[in-house]
Design a protein around this motif. Sequence first.
Motif, PDB file in Angstrom:
ATOM      1  N   LEU A  34       0.828  -1.208   0.000  1.00 42.27           N
ATOM      2  CA  LEU A  34       0.000   0.000   0.000  1.00 42.27           C
ATOM      3  C   LEU A  34       0.863   1.259   0.000  1.00 42.27           C
ATOM      4  CD1 LEU A  34      -2.865   1.162   0.142  1.00 42.27           C
ATOM      5  CD2 LEU A  34      -2.648   1.100   2.625  1.00 42.27           C
ATOM      6  N   LEU A  35       1.932   1.253   0.777  1.00 39.85           N
ATOM      7  CA  LEU A  35       2.839   2.405   0.804  1.00 39.85           C
ATOM      8  C   LEU A  35       3.500   2.611  -0.551  1.00 39.85           C
ATOM      9  CD1 LEU A  35       4.185   4.579   2.581  1.00 39.85           C
ATOM     10  CD2 LEU A  35       5.982   2.924   3.030  1.00 39.85           C
ATOM     11  N   LEU A  36       3.946   1.529  -1.186  1.00 45.89           N
ATOM     12  CA  LEU A  36       4.559   1.644  -2.513  1.00 45.89           C
ATOM     13  C   LEU A  36       3.555   2.153  -3.538  1.00 45.89           C
ATOM     14  CD1 LEU A  36       6.734  -1.584  -2.636  1.00 45.89           C
ATOM     15  CD2 LEU A  36       7.538   0.776  -2.528  1.00 45.89           C
ATOM     16  N   ALA A  37       2.315   1.723  -3.423  1.00 46.95           N
ATOM     17  CA  ALA A  37       1.288   2.186  -4.359  1.00 46.95           C
ATOM     18  C   ALA A  37       0.967   3.663  -4.136  1.00 46.95           C
ATOM     19  CB  ALA A  37       0.025   1.344  -4.211  1.00 46.95           C
ATOM     20  N   LEU A  38       0.972   4.101  -2.896  1.00 47.22           N
ATOM     21  CA  LEU A  38       0.661   5.500  -2.599  1.00 47.22           C
ATOM     22  C   LEU A  38       1.784   6.446  -3.005  1.00 47.22           C
ATOM     23  CD1 LEU A  38      -1.103   5.207   0.865  1.00 47.22           C
ATOM     24  CD2 LEU A  38      -2.142   5.773  -1.329  1.00 47.22           C
ATOM     25  N   VAL A  39       3.030   5.993  -2.911  1.00 44.38           N
ATOM     26  CA  VAL A  39       4.158   6.833  -3.297  1.00 44.38           C
ATOM     27  C   VAL A  39       4.117   7.119  -4.792  1.00 44.38           C
ATOM     28  CG1 VAL A  39       6.675   6.872  -3.494  1.00 44.38           C
ATOM     29  CG2 VAL A  39       5.612   6.173  -1.366  1.00 44.38           C
ATOM     30  N   ALA A 102       2.380  -3.528 -12.416  1.00 44.51           N
ATOM     31  CA  ALA A 102       2.326  -2.367 -11.528  1.00 44.51           C
ATOM     32  C   ALA A 102       3.305  -1.282 -11.948  1.00 44.51           C
ATOM     33  CB  ALA A 102       2.611  -2.803 -10.090  1.00 44.51           C
ATOM     34  N   VAL A 103       4.417  -1.681 -12.554  1.00 45.68           N
ATOM     35  CA  VAL A 103       5.446  -0.706 -12.929  1.00 45.68           C
ATOM     36  C   VAL A 103       5.199  -0.135 -14.321  1.00 45.68           C
ATOM     37  CG1 VAL A 103       7.913  -0.474 -13.423  1.00 45.68           C
ATOM     38  CG2 VAL A 103       7.165  -1.674 -11.380  1.00 45.68           C
ATOM     39  N   THR A 104       4.726  -0.956 -15.264  1.00 41.77           N
ATOM     40  CA  THR A 104       4.636  -0.511 -16.654  1.00 41.77           C
ATOM     41  C   THR A 104       3.268   0.042 -17.054  1.00 41.77           C
ATOM     42  OG1 THR A 104       4.093  -2.740 -17.405  1.00 41.77           O
ATOM     43  CG2 THR A 104       6.426  -2.100 -17.409  1.00 41.77           C
ATOM     44  N   SER A 109      -4.796   2.853 -13.867  1.00 40.75           N
ATOM     45  CA  SER A 109      -5.531   1.994 -14.803  1.00 40.75           C
ATOM     46  C   SER A 109      -5.876   0.669 -14.130  1.00 40.75           C
ATOM     47  CB  SER A 109      -4.695   1.742 -16.058  1.00 40.75           C
ATOM     48  OG  SER A 109      -3.583   0.926 -15.759  1.00 40.75           O
ATOM     49  N   THR A 110      -6.766  -0.061 -14.753  1.00 36.95           N
ATOM     50  CA  THR A 110      -7.179  -1.353 -14.225  1.00 36.95           C
ATOM     51  C   THR A 110      -6.002  -2.318 -14.159  1.00 36.95           C
ATOM     52  OG1 THR A 110      -9.364  -1.004 -15.192  1.00 36.95           O
ATOM     53  CG2 THR A 110      -8.823  -3.238 -14.524  1.00 36.95           C
ATOM     54  N   MET A 111      -5.162  -2.315 -15.179  1.00 36.34           N
ATOM     55  CA  MET A 111      -4.008  -3.209 -15.195  1.00 36.34           C
ATOM     56  C   MET A 111      -2.997  -2.838 -14.102  1.00 36.34           C
ATOM     57  SD  MET A 111      -4.831  -5.396 -17.339  1.00 36.34           S
ATOM     58  CE  MET A 111      -3.386  -6.348 -17.695  1.00 36.34           C
ATOM     59  N   HIS A 112      -2.845  -1.556 -13.829  1.00 28.75           N
ATOM     60  CA  HIS A 112      -1.950  -1.099 -12.772  1.00 28.75           C
ATOM     61  C   HIS A 112      -2.451  -1.600 -11.417  1.00 28.75           C
ATOM     62  CE1 HIS A 112       0.817   1.555 -10.652  1.00 28.75           C
ATOM     63  NE2 HIS A 112      -0.207   1.984  -9.925  1.00 28.75           N
ATOM     64  N   LEU A 113      -3.738  -1.417 -11.156  1.00 29.81           N
ATOM     65  CA  LEU A 113      -4.311  -1.870  -9.887  1.00 29.81           C
ATOM     66  C   LEU A 113      -4.273  -3.391  -9.774  1.00 29.81           C
ATOM     67  CD1 LEU A 113      -7.345   0.570  -9.660  1.00 29.81           C
ATOM     68  CD2 LEU A 113      -5.152   0.704  -8.469  1.00 29.81           C
ATOM     69  N   ALA A 114      -4.539  -4.091 -10.882  1.00 30.42           N
ATOM     70  CA  ALA A 114      -4.462  -5.549 -10.868  1.00 30.42           C
ATOM     71  C   ALA A 114      -3.033  -6.007 -10.588  1.00 30.42           C
ATOM     72  CB  ALA A 114      -4.950  -6.112 -12.198  1.00 30.42           C
ATOM     73  N   LEU A 118      -2.011  -8.294  -7.461  1.00 30.89           N
ATOM     74  CA  LEU A 118      -1.369  -9.573  -7.766  1.00 30.89           C
ATOM     75  C   LEU A 118       0.017  -9.658  -7.122  1.00 30.89           C
ATOM     76  CD1 LEU A 118      -1.552 -12.258  -9.311  1.00 30.89           C
ATOM     77  CD2 LEU A 118      -0.555 -11.091 -11.273  1.00 30.89           C
ATOM     78  N   PHE A 119       0.779  -8.591  -7.213  1.00 34.47           N
ATOM     79  CA  PHE A 119       2.103  -8.575  -6.589  1.00 34.47           C
ATOM     80  C   PHE A 119       1.998  -8.779  -5.081  1.00 34.47           C
ATOM     81  CE2 PHE A 119       5.344  -6.034  -4.366  1.00 34.47           C
ATOM     82  CZ  PHE A 119       6.458  -6.777  -4.702  1.00 34.47           C
ATOM     83  N   GLY A 120       1.113  -8.044  -4.439  1.00 31.34           N
ATOM     84  CA  GLY A 120       0.949  -8.163  -2.989  1.00 31.34           C
ATOM     85  C   GLY A 120       0.490  -9.549  -2.572  1.00 31.34           C
ATOM     86  N   PHE A 121      -0.483 -10.099  -3.287  1.00 28.60           N
ATOM     87  CA  PHE A 121      -1.009 -11.420  -2.953  1.00 28.60           C
ATOM     88  C   PHE A 121       0.066 -12.493  -3.111  1.00 28.60           C
ATOM     89  CE2 PHE A 121      -3.164 -15.380  -4.125  1.00 28.60           C
ATOM     90  CZ  PHE A 121      -3.952 -15.559  -2.994  1.00 28.60           C
TER      91      PHE A 121
END
Length: 140
Positions: A34-39, A102-104, A109-114, A118-121
């Motif tokens: 979550l922290l990485l996503a928020l940054v 998540a990086v590209t 976008s939906t793919m970014h959130l997915a 997926l990475f976290g899970f």
Amino acid sequence: MRAILVGGIVRLISDWLTAAPYRAVVLNIAMLVLLLALVDSATLFALVGVSCLAVAGLVGLRGALRASFRRAAGARAAFDRVLVWLPGAAALTLGAVGLHLAVTAPAGSTMHLAGIVLFGFELVMLALPADETPAPAKAA
């Protein structure tokens, strides 16, 4: 009154976390992702994500090697060895796919959130020991 309520909530969370040892690991990984996503920095996400996958992969490799060559009642069949290696390899591959998304993918976008989910899970799946038995349920 407020101090009692806060103390009760803290005790409830503490009891929940100590009920099963893996819950703290899951919570820490969720907070990291979550922290990485928020940054919202693809470079930081990639650097930390690759490091996490590498460490989890090495720990999983060590565990799979030990389980592969452990002789319980004799020599292990090839199918048994595949069952030892396959879950970790699949989790590592899916974690790398999630990190790539998540990086590209464009932010938001939906793919970014997915990719983030997926990475976290999959990082959680790599961090949890496979041979741990779940805690028994307590009757109320």
